[in-house]
Design an enzyme around this catalytic site. Structure first.
Site, PDB file in Angstrom:
ATOM      1  N   SER A  73       0.906  -1.036  -0.247  1.00 50.99           N
ATOM      2  CA  SER A  73      -0.105  -0.012  -0.089  1.00 50.99           C
ATOM      3  C   SER A  73       0.846   1.229   0.042  1.00 50.99           C
ATOM      4  CB  SER A  73      -0.926  -0.017   1.201  1.00 50.99           C
ATOM      5  OG  SER A  73      -2.183  -0.685   0.891  1.00 50.99           O
ATOM      6  N   LYS A  76      -0.153   3.633  -2.776  1.00 50.41           N
ATOM      7  CA  LYS A  76      -1.023   4.638  -2.732  1.00 50.41           C
ATOM      8  C   LYS A  76      -0.665   6.131  -2.555  1.00 50.41           C
ATOM      9  CE  LYS A  76      -4.702   1.763  -0.661  1.00 50.41           C
ATOM     10  NZ  LYS A  76      -4.255   0.529  -0.273  1.00 50.41           N
ATOM     11  N   SER A 133      -6.441   3.076   4.382  1.00 49.91           N
ATOM     12  CA  SER A 133      -5.682   2.680   3.162  1.00 49.91           C
ATOM     13  C   SER A 133      -6.722   1.830   2.155  1.00 49.91           C
ATOM     14  CB  SER A 133      -4.676   1.601   3.762  1.00 49.91           C
ATOM     15  OG  SER A 133      -3.868   1.441   2.545  1.00 49.91           O
ATOM     16  N   LYS A 235       2.914   6.523   5.063  1.00 48.92           N
ATOM     17  CA  LYS A 235       1.994   5.444   4.835  1.00 48.92           C
ATOM     18  C   LYS A 235       2.704   3.989   5.144  1.00 48.92           C
ATOM     19  CE  LYS A 235      -1.601   3.968   2.475  1.00 48.92           C
ATOM     20  NZ  LYS A 235      -1.597   3.129   3.669  1.00 48.92           N
TER      21      LYS A 235
END
Length: 423
Positions: A73, A76, A133, A235
């Site tokens: 992730s 992202k 997320s 993140k």
């Protein structure tokens, strides 16, 4: 030919046969080992990390910074970079609403649970990515900006090249498993530095600790940000194949540094490791000791390397099986898409469709009241033969909170099952 000569000839022939067989086996074994994906190698071989100075890009600390792996992730961040580009160009505004397609709604968790035909504002979408997320929201953004997720992934890769991320290729907007979606810690550090510098006006979103979606609080997955002095994002990432990844940024005394860890064995271990290498980075900034190419090349770091790698593996093991990347393209054996495997959940039912599952989870959340202040609804869609089952879950609990929640629901004569980390 005498019997002794015949014996020697037989021995030589037998030796040649055995040597050939051993050589063939060794070659076969070496070939098979080379063909194994990163996820099938011993866990310690997945570990890679880097810390850079955000001001000048100097490397402050690095271990295998160019090792290629799956970004999960962390993907992202690039999705948000392109959204911030659209905001700055005026193509989008924070109030713009984006439609939800069937493809977006069908994404695996972690997700908001959007349904086809829903709409979500750009600002809520940004908040959903930096906290939850949410994979469904990532696809909504991709389709809004690129027309399709495939086209958007090509846009992501082009932007990566513009930023100097030459070892990175994107295939989707979320980071869910794809064999060809590859990056490195060095590239992700470049992205972290670029988004803080080029989109400073929007960077504050990465510091979001919680936001509300349809009345339900959604808390950040980034626990390091809650504990590390000066941390302000950005993140987390997790799939079975990569382990636990983290792109982090922290600012002290006016100096920002960016760190990346790939391949942690648990979320907690990854966070401890990140804190340690960020400490090293700040120490080198203070000492003016820049330009470190590899931690292994530094004598003082050699003694620390095993300890730092071990820090990603301490605590409760994730217990997750190795992901089959060959099947990942088709949505099978996905594992958790950035779900924090160190957190507990409760399951309040399993249903044949999404709506009753969401209703059951919402009813349980209402019944629990204050106990769910840090938990979120997760409708987990799993394949059962040719059909699908929708498991109604509340996630984000500590073990004690999860047990207390089930105890309260049991008193109200409601179904509740504990879901341990990585279940």
């Amino acid at each position: 030919m005498g019997s002794d000569d015949q014996g020697r000839s037989a021995t030589v022939a037998a030796t040649r046969i055995i040597s050939t067989a051993i050589g063939s086996f060794v070659l076969f074994a070496a070939t098979m080992l080379a063909l194994q994906p990163a996820a099938a190698q011993p866990r310690e071989s997945r570990y890679a990390a880097i810390v850079i100075d955000a001001d000048d890009g100097d490397v402050l600390y690095a271990v295998n910074p160019d090792r290629r792996s799956y970004p999960a992730s962390l993907t992202k961040v690039m999705t948000l970079y392109l959204m911030f580009d659209a905001l700055d160009s005026g193509r989008m505004s924070l109030a713009t609403t984006m439609p939800v397609s069937a493809h977006a709604a069908a994404q695996a968790p972690s997700k908001l649970g959007l349904r086809p035909g829903d709409r979500i504002s750009v600002e809520d979408a940004v908040l959903a990515l930096v906290t939850k997320s949410a994979n469904d929201v990532a696809v909504v953004i991709a389709e809004a900006l690129g027309g399709s997720e495939d086209s958007f992934a090509a846009m992501m890769t082009r932007k990566a090249r513009q930023l100097g991320m030459n070892a990175t290729t994107y295939q989707n907007a979320s980071g869910l498993p794809d064999l060809d979606q590859i990056s490195t810690p060095r590239d992700q550090a470049l992205l972290g530095r670029a988004i803080a510098r080029n989109h400073a006006r929007h960077y504050h979103y990465f510091s979001t600790r919680q936001f509300k979606w349809r009345g339900q609080p959604i808390s950040t997955h980034n626990r390091l940000m809650l504990r590390y002095q000066g941390a302000d994002g950005i993140k987390t990432g997790y799939i079975n194949a990569s382990g636990f990844n983290l792109l982090a940024s922290a600012k002290r005394d006016g100096r920002r540094i960016v760190g990346v860890v790939f391949g942690g064995d648990t979320a907690a271990g990854r966070d401890r490791n990140m804190a340690q290498i960020l400490d090293k980075g700040f120490a080198r900034v203070k000492a003016g000791n820049h330009g470190i190419r590899s931690a292994q090349a530094e004598d003082e770091d050699r003694a620390d390397l095993d300890r730092l790698i071990a820090a990603t593996q301490t605590g409760k093991a994730s217990g997750s099986k190795t992901l089959s990347m060959a099947g990942a393209r088709h949505g099978e054996d996905l594992g958790s898409g950035d779900v924090d495997s160190d957190s507990w959940a409760i399951q309040v039912g399993a249903f044949g469709s999404h709506k009753p599952a969401h209703q059951a989870a919402s009813a349980a959340a209402s019944k629990l009241g204050g106990l769910v202040s840090r938990a979120t609804i997760d409708i987990d869609k799993v394949k059962a033969g040719k059909a699908h089952t929708f498991r109604a879950r509340l996630t984000g609990f500590t073990e004690d909170q999860a047990r207390a929640a089930c105890k309260r629901l049991a008193k109200a004569k409601k179904d509740c099952k504990l879901v341990q980390p990585s279940s």
